[in-house]
Motif scaffolding. Sequence first.
Motif, short mmCIF file in Angstrom:
data_model
loop_
_atom_site.label_atom_id
_atom_site.label_comp_id
_atom_site.label_asym_id
_atom_site.label_seq_id
_atom_site.Cartn_x
_atom_site.Cartn_y
_atom_site.Cartn_z
N SER A 90 0.82 -1.20 0.00
CA SER A 90 0.00 0.00 0.00
C SER A 90 0.86 1.26 0.00
N THR A 91 0.27 2.35 0.30
CA THR A 91 0.92 3.65 0.28
C THR A 91 2.01 3.78 1.35
N ILE A 92 3.06 4.52 1.03
CA ILE A 92 4.05 4.94 2.03
C ILE A 92 3.61 6.31 2.49
N ARG A 93 3.43 6.45 3.80
CA ARG A 93 2.98 7.73 4.38
C ARG A 93 4.14 8.44 5.06
N VAL A 94 4.30 9.73 4.76
CA VAL A 94 5.31 10.54 5.43
C VAL A 94 4.60 11.28 6.56
N VAL A 95 5.12 11.07 7.78
CA VAL A 95 4.54 11.67 8.98
C VAL A 95 5.64 12.41 9.73
N TRP A 96 5.24 13.35 10.61
CA TRP A 96 6.25 14.11 11.34
C TRP A 96 5.72 14.54 12.69
N GLY A 97 6.69 14.83 13.58
CA GLY A 97 6.31 15.30 14.90
C GLY A 97 7.50 15.88 15.63
N VAL A 134 15.14 3.21 -0.42
CA VAL A 134 14.59 2.97 -1.75
C VAL A 134 13.07 2.82 -1.67
N ILE A 135 12.39 3.57 -2.50
CA ILE A 135 10.93 3.45 -2.63
C ILE A 135 10.67 2.36 -3.66
N PRO A 136 9.95 1.30 -3.29
CA PRO A 136 9.67 0.24 -4.27
C PRO A 136 8.89 0.77 -5.48
N ALA A 137 9.13 0.17 -6.62
CA ALA A 137 8.45 0.57 -7.85
C ALA A 137 6.94 0.48 -7.69
N GLY A 138 6.26 1.50 -8.17
CA GLY A 138 4.81 1.51 -8.20
C GLY A 138 4.12 1.82 -6.89
N LEU A 162 13.31 14.84 5.92
CA LEU A 162 13.21 13.69 5.04
C LEU A 162 12.76 14.20 3.69
N GLY A 163 13.43 13.75 2.67
CA GLY A 163 13.06 14.10 1.31
C GLY A 163 12.78 12.85 0.50
N TRP A 164 11.97 13.00 -0.51
CA TRP A 164 11.66 11.86 -1.37
C TRP A 164 11.47 12.33 -2.79
N VAL A 165 11.80 11.43 -3.69
CA VAL A 165 11.62 11.68 -5.10
C VAL A 165 11.09 10.38 -5.71
N GLU A 166 9.98 10.50 -6.42
CA GLU A 166 9.33 9.34 -7.03
C GLU A 166 9.68 9.27 -8.50
N SER A 167 9.58 8.09 -9.03
CA SER A 167 9.81 7.86 -10.44
C SER A 167 8.69 8.50 -11.26
N ILE A 168 9.02 8.93 -12.46
CA ILE A 168 7.98 9.48 -13.33
C ILE A 168 7.33 8.38 -14.17
N ASP A 169 7.85 7.14 -14.06
CA ASP A 169 7.33 6.04 -14.89
C ASP A 169 7.01 4.78 -14.09
N GLU A 170 6.52 4.96 -12.84
CA GLU A 170 6.14 3.83 -11.96
C GLU A 170 7.34 2.99 -11.52
#
Length: 159
Positions: free
Chosen positions: A2-9, A40-44, A82-90
């Motif tokens: 499912s979704t990866i959620r970015v949370v903070w506190g 690493v963020i898994p594909a898709g 925390l920073g993240w960058v997602e793929s533009i092609d899944e």
Amino acid sequence: MSTIRVVWGSSTGPTEMAAYDGALADAGIENYNLVAVSSVIPAGVPVEAVGTAPDLGPAGERLTVVEGRARAAGPTSVSAGLGWVESIDEGPGLFYEAAGEADPDDVERRVREGIDAGADLREWDLGEASVHVEQARADSGAYAAAVVVAAYGESEPIV
């Protein structure tokens, strides 16, 4: 997955661990056993910045995370990013974290530099990076803690 959620506190407390536990509570993940993975963020798998986590399962379970965290004794200010960058092609993407007794702008700069360096190591088609930085301040005699956490999906039984 499912979704990866970015949370903070952020939080302060009478001990370093109490401040950290308070920051996790502020992010909604205080009742899980956090298991850190690299970046690493898994594909898709989509990443969603939510601030506070929804119910991710029963207390005491394992929660897979990438965590930026800072803790220190006051008087001080701490920042975690925390920073993240997602793929533009899944395809796969990246997380990078940075933290310390530093200005939030410095932490953001270090996160962005890390993402750029990580992207240079890979031949992935990545989009624009997103960054969140959390800050906490503590007076003398107290501790400060700040966290920014990417929580992968739901919790899982630990035993």
